[in-house]
Design an enzyme around this catalytic site. Structure first.
Site, PDB file in Angstrom:
ATOM      1  N   GLU B  60       0.814  -1.221   0.000  1.00 42.44           N
ATOM      2  CA  GLU B  60       0.000   0.000   0.000  1.00 42.44           C
ATOM      3  C   GLU B  60       0.842   1.263   0.000  1.00 42.44           C
ATOM      4  O   GLU B  60       0.548   2.220  -0.714  1.00 42.44           O
ATOM      5  CB  GLU B  60      -0.957   0.023   1.206  1.00 42.44           C
ATOM      6  CG  GLU B  60      -2.214  -0.814   1.028  1.00 42.44           C
ATOM      7  CD  GLU B  60      -2.009  -2.285   1.349  1.00 42.44           C
ATOM      8  OE1 GLU B  60      -0.896  -2.637   1.773  1.00 42.44           O
ATOM      9  OE2 GLU B  60      -2.957  -3.065   1.175  1.00 42.44           O
ATOM     10  N   HIS B 129     -10.054  -4.871  10.230  1.00 42.16           N
ATOM     11  CA  HIS B 129     -10.628  -4.697   8.893  1.00 42.16           C
ATOM     12  C   HIS B 129     -11.913  -3.863   8.929  1.00 42.16           C
ATOM     13  O   HIS B 129     -12.648  -3.832   7.957  1.00 42.16           O
ATOM     14  CB  HIS B 129     -10.952  -6.062   8.262  1.00 42.16           C
ATOM     15  CG  HIS B 129      -9.749  -6.828   7.817  1.00 42.16           C
ATOM     16  ND1 HIS B 129      -8.734  -7.168   8.673  1.00 42.16           N
ATOM     17  CD2 HIS B 129      -9.391  -7.305   6.596  1.00 42.16           C
ATOM     18  CE1 HIS B 129      -7.812  -7.849   8.004  1.00 42.16           C
ATOM     19  NE2 HIS B 129      -8.191  -7.933   6.745  1.00 42.16           N
TER      20      HIS B 129
END
Lengths: 436, 324
Positions: B60, B129
């Site tokens: 990322e 998450h």
């Protein structure tokens, strides 16, 4: 590099230490198979060769090969200094084509950077500017050499030791100095400071304060060049400390995966702030060799001799442009001052003798002056004249900065959102700033 | 008017912008050959090819930063995060680079990038998450934050975000991807910073963003049917820029405000709205400003308990009733 920082008496130990470490298979893999010469490396092939060979064959340590590789590493000042042991880079086509005016221009640029920073240091110590001041003094050849190789389609980006790169690509001293003073006439309007010089019109994308944070931005520059079909390359500078940031490893992988035209230049000045390379990198013989794990070519070179820097960097930039592949070039260099001027321990984590040795034997400006005198390109008087001009320009820049106004209070809320600044429709809807 | 899913509305927005502007490209984990982890980019790789629709490794920080660098050079990256929760390993790139470069360069550089993906809890995937970072990304001047609740808004806001010359953090919701709604054919834009009154009412203002807007609409129906209370539902749509005028107008009309937020309560989006009302609507209020937010604990995995953590219609109804 560990060894470039060792004084002659200690340097003998390095090959032994390195050879001892070579017993570790991971190190053996990356070094024993490596061709000793700079630039002409083909790590990808070497890696493949290792894969083909049975693991058993990796075990025997080829000490001589390793020692040879270390001893001939051009990054080492001692290699540079041992007469006859290194290539004469002045004969490299990239250098032999230079005109006297070019060579004198390089000297002027290096002197301008040095005198600029010495002026800045004077006022920093007087408390007239805040923030950090990461001086580039001792490393000027790297930025000047790089700028001399940019072809109008290349893009560069660096970290926080960014004054040299800015001046080298053609930024003017006045706005740069004013930026250090936090004035409204600064190149970033007093909003960035020392670590944040930018000149996108000169293909210079900063100037970034977070260690390693600029590496993926550099990759974005290369990506954009490729996307647009422009045959240039990106040169992303980082220091020896930044290679330990995770994002750099991510970048090596992605740059290779996407075939990006980028050269990562590690300006290895030996110390990530106060931590020497020996205390920060598990692999000590080189930092660029980490590239091998990502199928990225790498090489080493000394950054003290402008000819050597240009020959090595020029070749890998051209390769990046023509083949659209990444490369990691580790450049040995040295800073005389601390990590920043605020680095109180600048002379504690290394000996005064070490600093002195670099100043007297490997100063890039002195070396270049000697070279140009030898080539009869310039006279002592000519050098003196250029230096006086650089000093005068720097002094005038300081006067300009001191006389410049502070940024206006209104400017606090400018340059945050493009749409607001340009009063577009998108900049008019909703509240963007929440101060009362 | 065609009825399509929230997912399809986003997909249409991408396809239209990819067609309109060759500088637009999509990048992220599994966005191309896999057709998107949540199928938001389905079919785009086949249609636009590998130059425009790019699969990245799980890196990322590197691909967010690469997006920033490409945007500085004039491209318009649309970078997908499989979950906004994954942004946390690349926050340096979002906050320090996308968020600060324009300022630190004195306006020489801008970063026209969209960072997008789902940011929601409620799907039994545990705390790491289920983050909802709209509050703290909106805390960075230089970034914009958008949270659409409906298919119509998703498409119009996405097109505006791609055309915006600043970095937009676009937060979707996996629980909404399958929701259906009317979406006109062809391109249209919804400006950032314009809230939408999704239901009119005179008795109380329910102020929300993202999926909480739908929770408010459900609560409003119950309040009307069972309690004779007509709630007005204000959908913020964008968090920064923020449409304060619509919020204040609504409260001036209803004199009551209940803020509903799937964000956490501490320094959440609702905290900002509460401060706004305290400063600018104090004289209009007939009752204290109340909040219904996600419970102030990490998102729990256990299914029945997780349901208790997010605002639901009954909780909103109860909170509204307590203000009368």
């Amino acid at each position: 590099m560990a060894r470039i920082l060792s004084l002659p008496s200690k340097s003998k130990k390095s090959p032994k230490t390195a050879a001892k470490k070579a017993a570790r298979p991971s190190v053996t893999r990356s070094v024993a198979k490596k061709p000793a010469k700079a630039v002409k490396k083909a790590p990808a092939k070497a890696t493949k060769a290792v894969k083909v060979a049975k693991p058993v064959k990796l075990a025997p340590v080829k000490k001589p090969a390793k020692a040879k590789a270390i001893a001939s590493a051009p990054a080492s000042p001692s290699a540079t200094s041992s007469a006859g042991s290194r290539k004469d880079f002045s004969k490299d086509p990239i250098n032999s084509s230079l005109k006297p005016a070019d060579k004198i221009g390089f000297l002027r640029e290096m002197l301008r950077i040095r005198r600029f920073e010495q002026q800045a240091l004077k006022y920093y110590n007087q408390g007239l500017m805040g923030g950090f001041l990461h001086l580039y003094i001792g490393q000027e050849s790297v930025a000047v050499g790089t700028a001399s190789l940019m072809n109008g389609k290349d893009e560069i980006i660096t970290a926080y030791r960014d004054h040299g790169h800015g001046l080298a690509v053609g930024m003017e001293m006045n706005p740069c100095m004013a930026e250090l003073f936090g004035k409204g006439t600064g190149c970033s309007k007093g909003k960035g400071g020392s670590m944040h010089f930018f000149a996108p019109d000169k293909h210079y994308w900063g100037g970034h304060g977070i260690v390693g944070g600029q590496a993926p931005l550099g990759m974005g520059l290369a990506f954009a060049l490729k996307y647009k079909g422009i045959k240039g390359c990106a040169v992303a500078f980082l220091g020896d400390g930044a290679v330990n940031q995770g994002v750099f490893s991510e970048c090596l992988n992605m740059a290779a995966l996407f075939d990006l035209p980028i050269v990562f230049v590690i300006e290895n000045n030996g110390y990530s702030m106060g931590t020497s390379l020996e205390r920060s990198s598990a692999i000590r013989h080189s930092l660029a060799s980490r590239a091998e794990g990502f199928d990225v070519d790498w090489s080493l070179c000394g950054g003290f001799d402008l000819y050597e820097l240009r020959a090595n960097l020029g070749a890998v930039m051209e390769k990046a442009r023509s083949k659209s592949r990444p490369h990691v070039l580790e450049v040995a260099t040295y800073r005389y001052y601390g990590h920043s001027v605020a680095d109180a321990n600048a002379k504690k984590y290394r000996s005064p003798e070490e600093i002195e040795r670099y100043k007297t034997e490997f100063d890039p400006i002195t070396l270049w002056e000697k070279q140009l005198l030898k080539e009869k390109v310039i006279t002592e008087a000519g050098i003196e004249k250029i230096d006086s001009e650089a000093k005068a320009e720097a002094a005038a820049a300081a006067e300009f900065a001191i006389a410049s106004p502070w940024p206006s209070e209104e400017s606090i809320f400018e340059d945050i959102y493009h749409e607001v600044d340009h009063k577009t429709e998108a900049g008019q809807t909703g509240r963007h700033f929440f101060s009362e | 008017m065609p009825v399509i899913t929230y997912r399809q509305a986003l997909n249409d927005a991408f396809a239209e912008e990819l067609t309109r502007d060759e500088n637009v490209f999509l990048m992220g984990e599994e966005v191309a050959q896999y057709n998107g982890a949540y199928k938001v980019t389905e079919g785009l790789w086949k249609r636009f090819g590998s130059k425009r629709i790019i699969d990245t490794p799980i890196s990322e920080a590197a691909f967010l930063g690469m997006g920033v660098g490409a945007a500085m050079m004039g491209l318009r990256p649309v970078v997908e995060l499989m979950f906004w929760s994954f942004a946390y390993v690349g926050l340096d790139q979002i906050i320090n680079n996308a968020g600060c470069i324009r300022y630190m360069s004195g306006g020489l550089i801008n970063v026209p990038m969209v960072i997008r993906g789902p940011a929601n809890g409620g799907t039994n995937v545990g705390a790491t998450h289920s983050h909802t970072p709209e509050n703290f990304l909106a805390n960075t001047p230089g970034l914009k934050v958008v949270c659409p609740a409906t298919p119509y808004d998703a498409k119009g806001l996405m097109i505006s975000s791609i055309r915006d010359n600043d970095t937009v953090c676009f937060m979707e919701n996996t629980l909404l991807y399958g929701d259906l709604g009317e979406v006109p054919d062809g391109s249209y834009t919804i400006p950032l910073g314009v809230a939408d009154v999704k239901r009119e009412g005179l008795d109380v203002s329910l102020i929300a963003h993202g999926r909480a807007v739908l929770t408010c609409l459900a609560a409003a129906e119950i309040l009307a049917a069972e309690h004779g209370i007509e709630a007005e539902v204000v959908d913020l749509r964008s968090i920064r820029p923020l449409d304060e005028e619509t919020i204040l107008n609504s409260v001036a009309k209803t004199h009551r405000a209940v803020l509903v937020d799937e964000n956490k309560p501490f320094c959440g989006v609702s905290s900002q709205i509460a401060a706004l009302l305290a400063e600018h609507a104090f004289d209009e209020l007939d009752a204290p400003v109340l909040r219904v937010t996600a419970l102030d604990a990490p998102a729990i995995y256990s299914m029945p308990l997780e349901k208790l953590q997010l605002p639901d219609a009954q909780a909103v109804v109860a909170k509204v009733l307590s203000s009368f």
